[in-house]
Design a protein around this motif. Structure first.
Motif, mmCIF file in Angstrom:
data_model
loop_
_atom_site.group_PDB
_atom_site.id
_atom_site.type_symbol
_atom_site.label_atom_id
_atom_site.label_comp_id
_atom_site.label_asym_id
_atom_site.label_seq_id
_atom_site.Cartn_x
_atom_site.Cartn_y
_atom_site.Cartn_z
ATOM 1 N N LEU A 199 0.812 -1.224 0.000
ATOM 2 C CA LEU A 199 0.000 0.000 0.000
ATOM 3 C C LEU A 199 0.845 1.274 0.000
ATOM 4 N N LYS A 200 2.041 1.207 0.566
ATOM 5 C CA LYS A 200 2.902 2.403 0.581
ATOM 6 C C LYS A 200 3.215 2.906 -0.823
ATOM 7 N N LEU A 201 3.241 1.987 -1.780
ATOM 8 C CA LEU A 201 3.637 2.378 -3.129
ATOM 9 C C LEU A 201 2.647 3.348 -3.763
ATOM 10 N N PHE A 202 1.381 3.254 -3.397
ATOM 11 C CA PHE A 202 0.408 4.192 -3.964
ATOM 12 C C PHE A 202 0.747 5.623 -3.563
ATOM 13 N N ASP A 203 1.110 5.824 -2.290
ATOM 14 C CA ASP A 203 1.507 7.159 -1.829
ATOM 15 C C ASP A 203 2.822 7.589 -2.485
ATOM 16 N N LEU A 204 3.749 6.639 -2.617
ATOM 17 C CA LEU A 204 5.046 6.963 -3.229
ATOM 18 C C LEU A 204 4.872 7.376 -4.684
ATOM 19 N N TYR A 205 4.112 6.603 -5.461
ATOM 20 C CA TYR A 205 3.946 6.917 -6.882
ATOM 21 C C TYR A 205 3.195 8.235 -7.081
ATOM 22 N N GLN A 206 2.302 8.541 -6.193
ATOM 23 C CA GLN A 206 1.608 9.831 -6.290
ATOM 24 C C GLN A 206 2.597 10.967 -6.067
ATOM 25 N N HIS A 207 3.542 10.767 -5.155
ATOM 26 C CA HIS A 207 4.537 11.804 -4.856
ATOM 27 C C HIS A 207 5.531 11.974 -6.006
ATOM 28 N N THR A 208 5.974 10.870 -6.616
ATOM 29 C CA THR A 208 7.025 10.946 -7.631
ATOM 30 C C THR A 208 6.497 11.268 -9.019
ATOM 31 N N GLY A 209 5.218 11.022 -9.285
ATOM 32 C CA GLY A 209 4.657 11.333 -10.596
ATOM 33 C C GLY A 209 5.342 10.536 -11.696
ATOM 34 N N ASP A 210 5.859 11.249 -12.719
ATOM 35 C CA ASP A 210 6.503 10.599 -13.861
ATOM 36 C C ASP A 210 8.007 10.437 -13.690
ATOM 37 N N ARG A 211 8.518 10.712 -12.510
ATOM 38 C CA ARG A 211 9.957 10.589 -12.290
ATOM 39 C C ARG A 211 10.347 9.116 -12.124
ATOM 40 N N PRO A 212 11.536 8.729 -12.590
ATOM 41 C CA PRO A 212 12.010 7.369 -12.334
ATOM 42 C C PRO A 212 12.113 7.125 -10.830
ATOM 43 N N VAL A 213 11.781 5.910 -10.390
ATOM 44 C CA VAL A 213 11.803 5.622 -8.957
ATOM 45 C C VAL A 213 12.282 4.197 -8.708
ATOM 46 N N ALA A 214 13.170 4.055 -7.732
ATOM 47 C CA ALA A 214 13.624 2.753 -7.248
ATOM 48 C C ALA A 214 13.217 2.643 -5.782
ATOM 49 N N VAL A 215 12.850 1.429 -5.364
ATOM 50 C CA VAL A 215 12.329 1.225 -4.011
ATOM 51 C C VAL A 215 13.110 0.119 -3.314
ATOM 52 N N LEU A 216 13.673 0.448 -2.152
ATOM 53 C CA LEU A 216 14.342 -0.529 -1.300
ATOM 54 C C LEU A 216 13.384 -0.878 -0.167
ATOM 55 N N ASP A 217 12.815 -2.078 -0.221
ATOM 56 C CA ASP A 217 11.806 -2.481 0.769
ATOM 57 C C ASP A 217 11.869 -3.988 0.972
ATOM 58 N N ASP A 218 11.391 -4.428 2.127
ATOM 59 C CA ASP A 218 11.416 -5.861 2.427
ATOM 60 C C ASP A 218 10.055 -6.525 2.235
#
Length: 267
Positions: free
Chosen positions: A192-211
């Motif tokens: 669920l965190k990814l929905f908030d993250l993708y809203q914040h980053t928009g069209d910018r490239p994004v890498a996620v370090l998560d377990d």
């Protein structure tokens, strides 16, 4: 009108046009479009091609068979190229528990993690106390990602506490952005965190370090990448936390999305 008279009128008209517009404006160009497109080597914009040099005066123009056919000449048009906007800066989102603070305390101690005692409010304001295990190398590794062109952000249920407590103990800036996580955990195949993250980053490239990723998250990341938004999910084993190979994976990805292959070495 006889052909000889017509020819004389045509010559007089051409000479008058040449005299009127030659010397005051300097080098001239042919403004004819379409029919002489091949002659100029381009479209109908009148921009000079290498096969058609600018004329310096009426005599020069009269020797050009294409230009004498189409007649009128105008001063050259100078176009200013518009620079393309710089590429968007990629984002690297970092979780805390299971990534920087592993679950297995025995493994953590063996791998060089060090205990840090915390006593204070949790993100909801409830008083808590406990030990957080952090690795002294992790701050330097994350700084490498920033030096390679990434913006580091916190994406964790720790919220602003990550910037206050974790960052300072790893030697990271305490003003890194914190994603406002409204919900965490995996539901219906998605973290669920990814929905908030993708809203914040928009069209910018994004890498996620998560377990903790959901089963549908990798497919979603691939779909985002195909649509022009490079997205990298890096699963981290919560028992051992962040390892060097995770960082190297993100660095390689950053090289691809930024086009940089001359990363500085962080010491």
């Amino acid at each position: 009108m006889t052909s000889s008279i017509a020819a004389a009128v045509l010559v007089d008209a051409t000479t008058a046009a040449d005299t009127a517009d030659a010397d005051p404006v300097g080098p001239m160009r042919c403004s004819a479009a379409g029919a002489i497109e091949a002659h100029h080597g381009g479209g109908s914009t009148g921009v000079w091609a290498p096969t058609h040099a600018p004329h310096t005066g009426p005599a020069d123009r009269q020797r050009c068979p294409t230009c004498t056919t189409h007649g009128r000449h105008v001063a050259p048009v100078h176009k200013t190229a518009v620079a393309a906007p710089p590429p968007a800066r990629p984002v690297v989102a970092v979780d805390v528990d299971g990534v920087l603070n592993p679950d297995d305390l025995t493994a953590a101690e063996r791998l060089g993690y060090r205990p840090h005692h915390y006593a204070g409010p949790d993100p909801t304001g409830t008083p808590v106390a406990g030990t957080v295990w952090l690795h002294p190398e992790h701050g330097r590794w994350l700084a490498e990602l920033a030096s390679a062109g990434a913006e580091l952000v916190w994406c964790t249920s720790w919220g602003p506490l990550a910037a206050i407590f974790i960052a300072s103990r790893l030697g990271l800036p305490t003003d890194l952005a914190v994603i406002d996580v409204t919900a965490a955990g995996v539901r219906w195949g998605h973290q669920l965190k990814l929905f908030d993250l993708y809203q914040h980053t928009g069209d910018r490239p994004v890498a996620v370090l998560d377990d903790d990723f959901g089963g549908k998250d990798p497919d979603n990341a691939r779909s985002r990448t195909r649509s022009g938004v490079p997205t990298l999910l890096v699963p981290v084993d919560p028992h051992t936390g962040l390892r060097r190979d995770h960082v190297d994976t993100v660095l390689t990805w950053l090289d691809d999305v930024t086009g940089r292959h001359d990363r500085p070495t962080v010491t």
